[in-house]
Write a protein that holds these residues in place. Structure first.
Motif, PDB file in Angstrom:
ATOM      1  N   ILE A 198       0.859  -1.186   0.000  1.00  0.00           N
ATOM      2  CA  ILE A 198       0.000   0.000   0.000  1.00  0.00           C
ATOM      3  C   ILE A 198       0.893   1.233   0.000  1.00  0.00           C
ATOM      4  O   ILE A 198       1.610   1.495   0.979  1.00  0.00           O
ATOM      5  CB  ILE A 198      -0.953   0.006   1.220  1.00  0.00           C
ATOM      6  N   ALA A 199       0.866   1.989  -1.079  1.00  0.00           N
ATOM      7  CA  ALA A 199       1.708   3.185  -1.213  1.00  0.00           C
ATOM      8  C   ALA A 199       1.006   4.384  -0.587  1.00  0.00           C
ATOM      9  O   ALA A 199       0.593   5.324  -1.266  1.00  0.00           O
ATOM     10  CB  ALA A 199       2.029   3.446  -2.681  1.00  0.00           C
ATOM     11  N   LEU A 200       0.842   4.365   0.722  1.00  0.00           N
ATOM     12  CA  LEU A 200       0.188   5.439   1.451  1.00  0.00           C
ATOM     13  C   LEU A 200       1.032   5.801   2.664  1.00  0.00           C
ATOM     14  O   LEU A 200       1.781   4.965   3.179  1.00  0.00           O
ATOM     15  CB  LEU A 200      -1.217   5.023   1.903  1.00  0.00           C
ATOM     16  N   PRO A 201       0.912   7.024   3.157  1.00  0.00           N
ATOM     17  CA  PRO A 201       1.625   7.373   4.397  1.00  0.00           C
ATOM     18  C   PRO A 201       1.115   6.547   5.574  1.00  0.00           C
ATOM     19  O   PRO A 201       0.057   5.919   5.522  1.00  0.00           O
ATOM     20  CB  PRO A 201       1.295   8.869   4.573  1.00  0.00           C
ATOM     21  N   LEU A 202       1.902   6.565   6.648  1.00  0.00           N
ATOM     22  CA  LEU A 202       1.557   5.777   7.823  1.00  0.00           C
ATOM     23  C   LEU A 202       0.226   6.226   8.417  1.00  0.00           C
ATOM     24  O   LEU A 202      -0.585   5.383   8.842  1.00  0.00           O
ATOM     25  CB  LEU A 202       2.669   5.904   8.870  1.00  0.00           C
ATOM     26  N   GLU A 203      -0.022   7.540   8.438  1.00  0.00           N
ATOM     27  CA  GLU A 203      -1.279   8.029   9.007  1.00  0.00           C
ATOM     28  C   GLU A 203      -2.474   7.529   8.212  1.00  0.00           C
ATOM     29  O   GLU A 203      -3.496   7.127   8.774  1.00  0.00           O
ATOM     30  CB  GLU A 203      -1.291   9.568   9.061  1.00  0.00           C
ATOM     31  N   ALA A 204      -2.339   7.523   6.886  1.00  0.00           N
ATOM     32  CA  ALA A 204      -3.438   7.049   6.053  1.00  0.00           C
ATOM     33  C   ALA A 204      -3.665   5.551   6.256  1.00  0.00           C
ATOM     34  O   ALA A 204      -4.810   5.081   6.262  1.00  0.00           O
ATOM     35  CB  ALA A 204      -3.136   7.353   4.577  1.00  0.00           C
ATOM     36  N   ARG A 205      -2.586   4.782   6.467  1.00  0.00           N
ATOM     37  CA  ARG A 205      -2.747   3.347   6.719  1.00  0.00           C
ATOM     38  C   ARG A 205      -3.487   3.104   8.038  1.00  0.00           C
ATOM     39  O   ARG A 205      -4.369   2.237   8.123  1.00  0.00           O
ATOM     40  CB  ARG A 205      -1.380   2.678   6.777  1.00  0.00           C
ATOM     41  N   LEU A 206      -3.129   3.891   9.060  1.00  0.00           N
ATOM     42  CA  LEU A 206      -3.803   3.728  10.351  1.00  0.00           C
ATOM     43  C   LEU A 206      -5.280   4.093  10.250  1.00  0.00           C
ATOM     44  O   LEU A 206      -6.141   3.413  10.818  1.00  0.00           O
ATOM     45  CB  LEU A 206      -3.108   4.586  11.413  1.00  0.00           C
ATOM     46  N   ILE A 207      -5.592   5.156   9.505  1.00  0.00           N
ATOM     47  CA  ILE A 207      -6.996   5.546   9.333  1.00  0.00           C
ATOM     48  C   ILE A 207      -7.759   4.463   8.576  1.00  0.00           C
ATOM     49  O   ILE A 207      -8.893   4.096   8.927  1.00  0.00           O
ATOM     50  CB  ILE A 207      -7.079   6.898   8.597  1.00  0.00           C
ATOM     51  N   LEU A 208      -7.128   3.929   7.532  1.00  0.00           N
ATOM     52  CA  LEU A 208      -7.773   2.874   6.750  1.00  0.00           C
ATOM     53  C   LEU A 208      -7.985   1.622   7.600  1.00  0.00           C
ATOM     54  O   LEU A 208      -9.052   0.990   7.539  1.00  0.00           O
ATOM     55  CB  LEU A 208      -6.913   2.552   5.526  1.00  0.00           C
ATOM     56  N   ALA A 209      -6.996   1.271   8.412  1.00  0.00           N
ATOM     57  CA  ALA A 209      -7.143   0.096   9.274  1.00  0.00           C
ATOM     58  C   ALA A 209      -8.239   0.305  10.304  1.00  0.00           C
ATOM     59  O   ALA A 209      -9.042  -0.596  10.580  1.00  0.00           O
ATOM     60  CB  ALA A 209      -5.813  -0.207   9.962  1.00  0.00           C
ATOM     61  N   GLY A 210      -8.323   1.502  10.887  1.00  0.00           N
ATOM     62  CA  GLY A 210      -9.382   1.787  11.855  1.00  0.00           C
ATOM     63  C   GLY A 210     -10.763   1.728  11.227  1.00  0.00           C
ATOM     64  O   GLY A 210     -11.707   1.182  11.819  1.00  0.00           O
ATOM     65  N   ALA A 211     -10.896   2.275  10.023  1.00  0.00           N
ATOM     66  CA  ALA A 211     -12.187   2.221   9.342  1.00  0.00           C
ATOM     67  C   ALA A 211     -12.576   0.785   9.008  1.00  0.00           C
ATOM     68  O   ALA A 211     -13.752   0.397   9.147  1.00  0.00           O
ATOM     69  CB  ALA A 211     -12.128   3.067   8.066  1.00  0.00           C
ATOM     70  N   LEU A 212     -11.599  -0.023   8.613  1.00  0.00           N
ATOM     71  CA  LEU A 212     -11.887  -1.424   8.315  1.00  0.00           C
ATOM     72  C   LEU A 212     -12.308  -2.170   9.574  1.00  0.00           C
ATOM     73  O   LEU A 212     -13.238  -3.002   9.537  1.00  0.00           O
ATOM     74  CB  LEU A 212     -10.650  -2.076   7.694  1.00  0.00           C
TER      75      LEU A 212
END
Length: 292
Positions: free
Chosen positions: A210-224
Motif C-alpha cells: 500500500i503506497a500510502l503514508p503511515l497516518e493514512a494506513r492507520l486511518i484505513l485500518a481503523g475504518a476497516l
C-alpha cells in the motif's frame, strides 16, 4: 500454575547441579543424569499428582543426555531435541512440550534454508490442529499448536528478513478465513484466536503493498475494523444461543428459583420480646401522670 513453574525452574537447577557433580566425580555425564532423572520422575508420577518437578526431570534428563552425545553442529540436532520433547510430552501428557516439538520442527526447515516451506508447514499444521479440535474440543495441545504454529512459520520465513510477497498475504488470509469459519461454526475459541493471529500477520504483510503514508494506513485500518465490528454486531443481533453479543434475559422460572434460593440462604434473626418495666413514671404535664 505458579507453584508448578517455580518447582520446574528449581528442578532445572538441580539437574544442572547433578550434571556438574557427575563431571567432578568422573561419572558418565549422559547416562547417569538420564537414569537418575527418569527414575525419580517415575517414582513421583506414581503419586498421581503432578507438581512440575516430574516435567523438569524428564526433559532435563533427556537434554542432558543429548548434550553428552558427539555433535558437529548440524541442523539435524534440532530434530533430536524435537524427539526428546515429543517423548516427554507423550509420557507426561504435556501440551507445552508437544508445542515446542512442533516449533523445533519448523525451525529445522528454516535452518535448512527452506523458509517458505517452513512457513507453509506452520500454517498447514495450524489448520490441521484447528480441524482436529472439532472432534476434541478441550485438548490444550491442539489449541496451542493451532495458535503458535502459524506464528512460528512466519518468524521462520522472516528469520533473514525475506521480502514481502503477495503469496504470503494470500496464504495467511486463507488460513484466517478457515480458522474463523471453524471457530464460528463449531463454537471453539482456539481457532478464533488463531484466525485473529493470521489476520494480523496478513495485515502486517499487506502494508508493504500500500503506497500510502503511515497516518493514512492507520486511518484505513481503523475504518476497516469499525466496518468489521458493525457487520459482526449486525449478524449476531437477536441471537440467544451460541456466540452472542448481548446476554440473554433469564427465564421467569429461573428468576423465581434464584429468588427462593436467596431468601432461603439469608439468615433470619428472632425478634427480641418487648420488656415492660414497672414504675419509673413521673409527672407528664397538663394534669397527666406518667405512672401506669
Amino acid at each position: 500454575m505458579i507453584a508448578d513453574i517455580i518447582f520446574f525452574v528449581l528442578t532445572w537447577f538441580a539437574v544442572l547441579a547433578l550434571v556438574a557433580l557427575c563431571r567432578l566425580l568422573g561419572l558418565p555425564q549422559g547416562w547417569t543424569p538420564l537414569i537418575l532423572c527418569l527414575v525419580t520422575a517415575e517414582i513421583l508420577l506414581r503419586r498421581g499428582r503432578k507438581t512440575g518437578v516430574e516435567a523438569a526431570l524428564w526433559i532435563g534428563g533427556l537434554i542432558a543426555f543429548i548434550f553428552s552425545l558427539p555433535h558437529n553442529g548440524r541442523p539435524e540436532a534440532i530434530l533430536v531435541f524435537a524427539a526428546a520433547f515429543v517423548l516427554a510430552g507423550w509420557r507426561l501428557r504435556n501440551s507445552l512440550f508437544g508445542t515446542v516439538a512442533v516449533v523445533l520442527g519448523i525451525a529445522y526447515l528454516a535452518q535448512k534454508h527452506w523458509r517458505f516451506e517452513a512457513m507453509l508447514m506452520g500454517v498447514v499444521i495450524g489448520i490441521i490442529a484447528a480441524l482436529v479440535m472439532t472432534a476434541v474440543k478441550r485438548d490444550s495441545l491442539f489449541a496451542l499448536v493451532a495458535i503458535v504454529s502459524p506464528i512460528a512459520g512466519y518468524v521462520a520465513y522472516h528469520s533473514l528478513r525475506e521480502p514481502s510477497r503477495a503469496g504470503v498475504v494470500i496464504l495467511f488470509a486463507a488460513a484466517a478465513a478457515i480458522d474463523l469459519a471453524i471457530g464460528v461454526y463449531c463454537r471453539i475459541r482456539a481457532p478464533l484466536i488463531a484466525g485473529a493471529v493470521c489476520v494480523a500477520i496478513a495485515a502486517i504483510e499487506v502494508q508493504d503493498f500500500i503506497a500510502l503514508p503511515l497516518e493514512a494506513r492507520l486511518i484505513l485500518a481503523g475504518a476497516l475494523m469499525l466496518a468489521t465490528a458493525a457487520a459482526i454486531m449486525r449478524a449476531l443481533r437477536h441471537r440467544t444461543t451460541g456466540i452472542v453479543v448481548t446476554p440473554s434475559k433469564p427465564h421467569e422460572l429461573q428468576q423465581i428459583v434464584q429468588l427462593a434460593v436467596t431468601l432461603q440462604s439469608t439468615p433470619t434473626q428472632p425478634a427480641e420480646p418487648a420488656s415492660l418495666e414497672p414504675g419509673g413514671g413521673g409527672f407528664g404535664g397538663a394534669g397527666a401522670s406518667g405512672q401506669y
